[in-house]
Write a protein that holds these residues in place. Structure first.
Motif, PDB file in Angstrom:
ATOM      1  N   ILE A 100     -53.152 -51.403  15.451  1.00  0.00           N
ATOM      2  CA  ILE A 100     -52.738 -51.415  14.044  1.00  0.00           C
ATOM      3  C   ILE A 100     -51.904 -52.650  13.721  1.00  0.00           C
ATOM      4  O   ILE A 100     -51.234 -52.715  12.701  1.00  0.00           O
ATOM      5  CB  ILE A 100     -51.929 -50.141  13.690  1.00  0.00           C
ATOM      6  CG1 ILE A 100     -50.714 -49.998  14.607  1.00  0.00           C
ATOM      7  CG2 ILE A 100     -52.815 -48.901  13.771  1.00  0.00           C
ATOM      8  CD1 ILE A 100     -49.783 -48.867  14.213  1.00  0.00           C
ATOM      9  N   GLY A 101     -51.947 -53.650  14.608  1.00  0.00           N
ATOM     10  CA  GLY A 101     -51.191 -54.873  14.372  1.00  0.00           C
ATOM     11  C   GLY A 101     -51.917 -55.819  13.432  1.00  0.00           C
ATOM     12  O   GLY A 101     -52.977 -55.496  12.868  1.00  0.00           O
ATOM     13  N   GLU A 102     -51.378 -56.998  13.268  1.00  0.00           N
ATOM     14  CA  GLU A 102     -51.957 -57.992  12.365  1.00  0.00           C
ATOM     15  C   GLU A 102     -53.274 -58.509  12.924  1.00  0.00           C
ATOM     16  O   GLU A 102     -53.452 -58.643  14.135  1.00  0.00           O
ATOM     17  CB  GLU A 102     -50.973 -59.155  12.176  1.00  0.00           C
ATOM     18  CG  GLU A 102     -51.446 -60.191  11.166  1.00  0.00           C
ATOM     19  CD  GLU A 102     -50.418 -61.284  10.950  1.00  0.00           C
ATOM     20  OE1 GLU A 102     -50.745 -62.273  10.261  1.00  0.00           O
ATOM     21  OE2 GLU A 102     -49.296 -61.158  11.471  1.00  0.00           O
ATOM     22  N   GLY A 103     -54.203 -58.794  12.031  1.00  0.00           N
ATOM     23  CA  GLY A 103     -55.482 -59.326  12.466  1.00  0.00           C
ATOM     24  C   GLY A 103     -56.396 -58.241  13.011  1.00  0.00           C
ATOM     25  O   GLY A 103     -56.238 -57.063  12.716  1.00  0.00           O
ATOM     26  N   ALA A 104     -57.366 -58.643  13.826  1.00  0.00           N
ATOM     27  CA  ALA A 104     -58.378 -57.716  14.328  1.00  0.00           C
ATOM     28  C   ALA A 104     -58.359 -57.657  15.850  1.00  0.00           C
ATOM     29  O   ALA A 104     -58.089 -58.639  16.533  1.00  0.00           O
ATOM     30  CB  ALA A 104     -59.767 -58.150  13.854  1.00  0.00           C
ATOM     31  N   LYS A 105     -58.659 -56.472  16.352  1.00  0.00           N
ATOM     32  CA  LYS A 105     -58.842 -56.270  17.781  1.00  0.00           C
ATOM     33  C   LYS A 105     -59.934 -55.219  17.942  1.00  0.00           C
ATOM     34  O   LYS A 105     -59.750 -54.059  17.595  1.00  0.00           O
ATOM     35  CB  LYS A 105     -57.545 -55.796  18.450  1.00  0.00           C
ATOM     36  CG  LYS A 105     -57.681 -55.603  19.957  1.00  0.00           C
ATOM     37  CD  LYS A 105     -56.365 -55.120  20.581  1.00  0.00           C
ATOM     38  CE  LYS A 105     -56.513 -54.973  22.091  1.00  0.00           C
ATOM     39  NZ  LYS A 105     -55.282 -54.438  22.719  1.00  0.00           N
ATOM     40  N   THR A 106     -61.068 -55.622  18.411  1.00  0.00           N
ATOM     41  CA  THR A 106     -62.218 -54.732  18.495  1.00  0.00           C
ATOM     42  C   THR A 106     -62.093 -53.856  19.737  1.00  0.00           C
ATOM     43  O   THR A 106     -62.531 -54.221  20.833  1.00  0.00           O
ATOM     44  CB  THR A 106     -63.519 -55.543  18.544  1.00  0.00           C
ATOM     45  OG1 THR A 106     -63.414 -56.533  19.581  1.00  0.00           O
ATOM     46  CG2 THR A 106     -63.762 -56.235  17.217  1.00  0.00           C
ATOM     47  N   VAL A 107     -61.509 -52.692  19.543  1.00  0.00           N
ATOM     48  CA  VAL A 107     -61.193 -51.830  20.659  1.00  0.00           C
ATOM     49  C   VAL A 107     -61.481 -50.373  20.318  1.00  0.00           C
ATOM     50  O   VAL A 107     -61.328 -49.935  19.171  1.00  0.00           O
ATOM     51  CB  VAL A 107     -59.706 -51.998  21.064  1.00  0.00           C
ATOM     52  CG1 VAL A 107     -58.786 -51.560  19.929  1.00  0.00           C
ATOM     53  CG2 VAL A 107     -59.391 -51.221  22.332  1.00  0.00           C
ATOM     54  N   ARG A 138     -59.248 -45.818  29.632  1.00  0.00           N
ATOM     55  CA  ARG A 138     -58.586 -47.039  29.169  1.00  0.00           C
ATOM     56  C   ARG A 138     -59.185 -47.433  27.828  1.00  0.00           C
ATOM     57  O   ARG A 138     -60.242 -46.929  27.419  1.00  0.00           O
ATOM     58  CB  ARG A 138     -58.775 -48.174  30.176  1.00  0.00           C
ATOM     59  CG  ARG A 138     -60.219 -48.622  30.336  1.00  0.00           C
ATOM     60  CD  ARG A 138     -60.367 -49.657  31.453  1.00  0.00           C
ATOM     61  NE  ARG A 138     -61.723 -50.227  31.497  1.00  0.00           N
ATOM     62  CZ  ARG A 138     -62.750 -49.649  32.105  1.00  0.00           C
ATOM     63  NH1 ARG A 138     -62.583 -48.464  32.707  1.00  0.00           N
ATOM     64  NH2 ARG A 138     -63.942 -50.228  32.114  1.00  0.00           N
ATOM     65  N   ASP A 139     -58.509 -48.323  27.106  1.00  0.00           N
ATOM     66  CA  ASP A 139     -59.085 -48.874  25.882  1.00  0.00           C
ATOM     67  C   ASP A 139     -60.325 -49.684  26.236  1.00  0.00           C
ATOM     68  O   ASP A 139     -60.343 -50.424  27.234  1.00  0.00           O
ATOM     69  CB  ASP A 139     -58.077 -49.776  25.173  1.00  0.00           C
ATOM     70  CG  ASP A 139     -56.928 -48.984  24.553  1.00  0.00           C
ATOM     71  OD1 ASP A 139     -56.962 -47.740  24.629  1.00  0.00           O
ATOM     72  OD2 ASP A 139     -55.999 -49.615  24.012  1.00  0.00           O
ATOM     73  N   LEU A 140     -61.363 -49.552  25.406  1.00  0.00           N
ATOM     74  CA  LEU A 140     -62.635 -50.198  25.698  1.00  0.00           C
ATOM     75  C   LEU A 140     -63.029 -51.211  24.628  1.00  0.00           C
ATOM     76  O   LEU A 140     -62.643 -51.090  23.457  1.00  0.00           O
ATOM     77  CB  LEU A 140     -63.741 -49.147  25.806  1.00  0.00           C
ATOM     78  CG  LEU A 140     -63.549 -48.030  26.851  1.00  0.00           C
ATOM     79  CD1 LEU A 140     -64.708 -47.038  26.755  1.00  0.00           C
ATOM     80  CD2 LEU A 140     -63.431 -48.605  28.248  1.00  0.00           C
ATOM     81  N   HIS A 141     -63.820 -52.198  25.009  1.00  0.00           N
ATOM     82  CA  HIS A 141     -64.390 -53.174  24.087  1.00  0.00           C
ATOM     83  C   HIS A 141     -65.388 -52.442  23.187  1.00  0.00           C
ATOM     84  O   HIS A 141     -66.320 -51.802  23.673  1.00  0.00           O
ATOM     85  CB  HIS A 141     -65.092 -54.278  24.893  1.00  0.00           C
ATOM     86  CG  HIS A 141     -65.569 -55.434  24.062  1.00  0.00           C
ATOM     87  ND1 HIS A 141     -66.620 -55.346  23.178  1.00  0.00           N
ATOM     88  CD2 HIS A 141     -65.117 -56.731  24.004  1.00  0.00           C
ATOM     89  CE1 HIS A 141     -66.814 -56.521  22.607  1.00  0.00           C
ATOM     90  NE2 HIS A 141     -65.917 -57.380  23.104  1.00  0.00           N
ATOM     91  N   SER A 142     -65.203 -52.538  21.886  1.00  0.00           N
ATOM     92  CA  SER A 142     -66.038 -51.757  20.978  1.00  0.00           C
ATOM     93  C   SER A 142     -67.469 -52.271  20.886  1.00  0.00           C
ATOM     94  O   SER A 142     -68.353 -51.556  20.412  1.00  0.00           O
ATOM     95  CB  SER A 142     -65.419 -51.722  19.573  1.00  0.00           C
ATOM     96  OG  SER A 142     -65.411 -53.016  18.996  1.00  0.00           O
ATOM     97  N   GLY A 143     -67.684 -53.488  21.348  1.00  0.00           N
ATOM     98  CA  GLY A 143     -69.051 -53.998  21.373  1.00  0.00           C
ATOM     99  C   GLY A 143     -69.799 -53.532  22.608  1.00  0.00           C
ATOM    100  O   GLY A 143     -70.939 -53.083  22.523  1.00  0.00           O
ATOM    101  N   LEU A 144     -69.126 -53.562  23.747  1.00  0.00           N
ATOM    102  CA  LEU A 144     -69.773 -53.183  24.998  1.00  0.00           C
ATOM    103  C   LEU A 144     -69.961 -51.680  25.125  1.00  0.00           C
ATOM    104  O   LEU A 144     -70.910 -51.206  25.756  1.00  0.00           O
ATOM    105  CB  LEU A 144     -68.954 -53.702  26.190  1.00  0.00           C
ATOM    106  CG  LEU A 144     -68.816 -55.227  26.313  1.00  0.00           C
ATOM    107  CD1 LEU A 144     -67.939 -55.575  27.502  1.00  0.00           C
ATOM    108  CD2 LEU A 144     -70.199 -55.870  26.459  1.00  0.00           C
ATOM    109  N   TYR A 145     -69.034 -50.903  24.519  1.00  0.00           N
ATOM    110  CA  TYR A 145     -69.068 -49.452  24.688  1.00  0.00           C
ATOM    111  C   TYR A 145     -69.292 -48.667  23.395  1.00  0.00           C
ATOM    112  O   TYR A 145     -69.528 -47.462  23.438  1.00  0.00           O
ATOM    113  CB  TYR A 145     -67.764 -48.980  25.330  1.00  0.00           C
ATOM    114  CG  TYR A 145     -67.581 -49.446  26.754  1.00  0.00           C
ATOM    115  CD1 TYR A 145     -68.083 -48.705  27.818  1.00  0.00           C
ATOM    116  CD2 TYR A 145     -66.903 -50.626  27.037  1.00  0.00           C
ATOM    117  CE1 TYR A 145     -67.918 -49.119  29.130  1.00  0.00           C
ATOM    118  CE2 TYR A 145     -66.724 -51.062  28.346  1.00  0.00           C
ATOM    119  CZ  TYR A 145     -67.233 -50.305  29.394  1.00  0.00           C
ATOM    120  OH  TYR A 145     -67.070 -50.717  30.681  1.00  0.00           O
ATOM    121  N   GLY A 146     -69.200 -49.336  22.241  1.00  0.00           N
ATOM    122  CA  GLY A 146     -69.349 -48.638  20.978  1.00  0.00           C
ATOM    123  C   GLY A 146     -70.701 -47.971  20.832  1.00  0.00           C
ATOM    124  O   GLY A 146     -71.737 -48.580  21.092  1.00  0.00           O
ATOM    125  N   GLY A 147     -70.708 -46.695  20.450  1.00  0.00           N
ATOM    126  CA  GLY A 147     -71.942 -45.948  20.290  1.00  0.00           C
ATOM    127  C   GLY A 147     -72.384 -45.228  21.538  1.00  0.00           C
ATOM    128  O   GLY A 147     -73.298 -44.389  21.485  1.00  0.00           O
TER     129      GLY A 147
END
Length: 462
Positions: free
Chosen positions: A314-321, A215-224
């Motif tokens: 790729i929509g408007e604004g930011a989504k950290t995913v 699934r898509d993941l939170h880039s803060g919790l799972y990034g790296g």
């Protein structure tokens, strides 16, 4: 046929109006929303062939869009020319980059086309160039100057891989029997430098999918900590070329023909201005495989290019995913001796091999075709060259094209016929792009030149 020029001048407005009516039909084969328009276009082509003088015209159903077949048999003992073209067009997107609506043809003067150019999707690829042949037949029939037999095969799936054409050709070899095939779906160097395409590159087109987490993941919790499919995909794609822009797939170049230096020198005689080339594209430098010129890179060398890449937000604004999946579409242009199915297998094996642990890779082949070469000592080329010299006043330059028309190799295999590629477009026609156009002069010059090919080919066959 000395009166062909006067015939064109007397009928110029009608010839342009008829083409404009065809260009108004949005026959986009790639988008099912335009399905009825594609069908309507096949009906319009049927009517055009009947009015031009074909004795028999039929719409042949396929599993996809129909193929329009027509013929005018003067005498079975005479040579037969088979004309191929396509009536479908590329999607017009992005619409906001068009200066005028893509399916509302308009003629505008440009620097390259002081006599005007027809701006519309399909004007050059391939409705305008295909319709030249219909109008050339009209002239020859009306004036009693058709010197041989002619058959037409106009399809509606060229822009999506000609999937139905293979079956149609293999099941209708006798119906399509011919002495030479004639296609106008290529271009020439310049209005004052006519040229004939003597070679086409093959094609392998694939789609790749890289999957990481479920699934898509939170880039803060799972990034790296988890493989990012988009990061991985871009690294994998980047590794497909080395620092010299040489393709790194093992075995990719094994069957690539290395042209002799003498032939490369002949190719180099074609007029080419690098500064004008860069200016036309608004770039400050060219780019490509080391050791080859620009014209060699886009004609006699194989390539690998990403045609589209997407994934994540790729929509408007930011989504950290961190996206679960990433995708890309990749095309490889191939040269003679490279088999597109073998290249597709080599790519698939290599791309899966370079994927790191933590992701899964899926390869979906789409379509492809073999490369093609027409020898310049062939009677078909010689007849075409004489036709160009008659109407342009100068001999044409033989050149290899960078594009692909996969069905040309199919014709040679199934119909045992060579194909003459008499293109009248220009590289600047913006085919497949916004603001596609076709010069009025080019369109009319094609109608003028084609009948001479019929004459000379027939004479050379006696």
């Amino acid at each position: 046929m000395d009166d062909i020029a006067s015939y064109i001048e007397q009928n110029k407005e009608r010839l342009l109006n008829e083409l404009s009516q065809l260009l108004k039909i949005p026959s986009v084969s790639a988008d099912s929303a335009f399905s009825q328009d594609v069908i309507d276009m096949s009906e319009a082509i049927k009517t055009a062939l009947e009015e031009a003088g074909c004795d028999q015209v039929e719409i042949c159903d396929t599993e996809g869009y129909p193929i329009v077949y027509g013929e005018k048999i003067v005498d079975p003992s005479l040579p037969t020319i088979l004309v191929y073209g396509h009536y479908d067009v590329q999607p017009p997107d992005p619409l906001d980059l068009w200066n005028s609506p893509p399916f509302e043809p308009v003629i505008k003067e440009t620097e390259l086309h002081p006599k005007g150019a027809i701006f519309a999707r399909g004007s050059s690829d391939d409705k305008g160039q295909m319709y030249m042949h219909v109008k050339a037949l009209e002239f020859m029939v009306k004036t009693g100057q058709l010197p041989c037999n002619v058959k037409f095969m106009i399809e509606g799936e060229e822009e999506v891989g000609s999937n139905s054409l293979t079956t149609f050709v293999t099941e209708n070899r006798e119906k399509l029997a011919n002495d030479i095939i004639l296609i106008s779906d290529t271009g020439m160097i310049a209005p004052d430098v006519p040229s004939i395409t003597t070679g086409l590159r093959g094609l392998s087109y694939v789609e790749v999918e890289v999957t990481g987490p479920n699934r898509d993941l939170h880039s803060g919790l799972y990034g790296g900590a988890v493989a990012n499919p988009i990061n991985i995909l871009t690294k994998m794609i980047a590794s497909l070329h080395d620092d010299n822009n040489h393709i790194t797939i093992p075995g990719f170049y094994d069957k690539v023909e290395e042209l002799p230096q003498a032939e490369r020198m002949e190719m180099a005689k074609a007029p080419f201005n690098l500064e004008e080339y860069k200016k036309a594209l608004d770039i400050d430098a060219v780019y490509g495989e080391e050791g080859f010129t620009t014209n060699e890179r886009n004609s006699i060398r194989p390539t690998l290019d990403v045609n589209g890449i997407w994934g994540g937000y790729i929509g408007e604004g930011a989504k950290t995913v961190i996206a679960s999946k990433a995708y890309a579409k990749i095309s490889m242009r191939l040269v003679p001796q490279q088999d597109w199915t073998e290249i597709t297998e080599l790519f698939s094996k290599h791309f899966k091999c370079i994927a790191p642990k933590g992701v899964q890779v899926k390869i979906t082949p789409h379509h492809g075709g073999q490369a093609y070469v027409m020898p310049i000592d062939h009677i078909g080329y010689q007849a075409a060259a004489k036709a160009y010299e008659t109407t342009f006043g100068t001999p044409p330059v033989p050149q290899r094209g960078g594009g692909s028309i996969p069905i040309v190799a199919l014709f040679e295999k199934e119909l045992e016929s060579k194909t003459v590629l008499m293109g009248f477009g220009l590289d600047s026609d913006a085919i497949h792009s916004p603001n596609e156009h076709f010069g009025v002069w080019n369109y009319l010059k094609g109608i003028e030149t084609i009948p001479y090919f019929y004459r000379y080919f027939t004479e050379m066959n006696r």
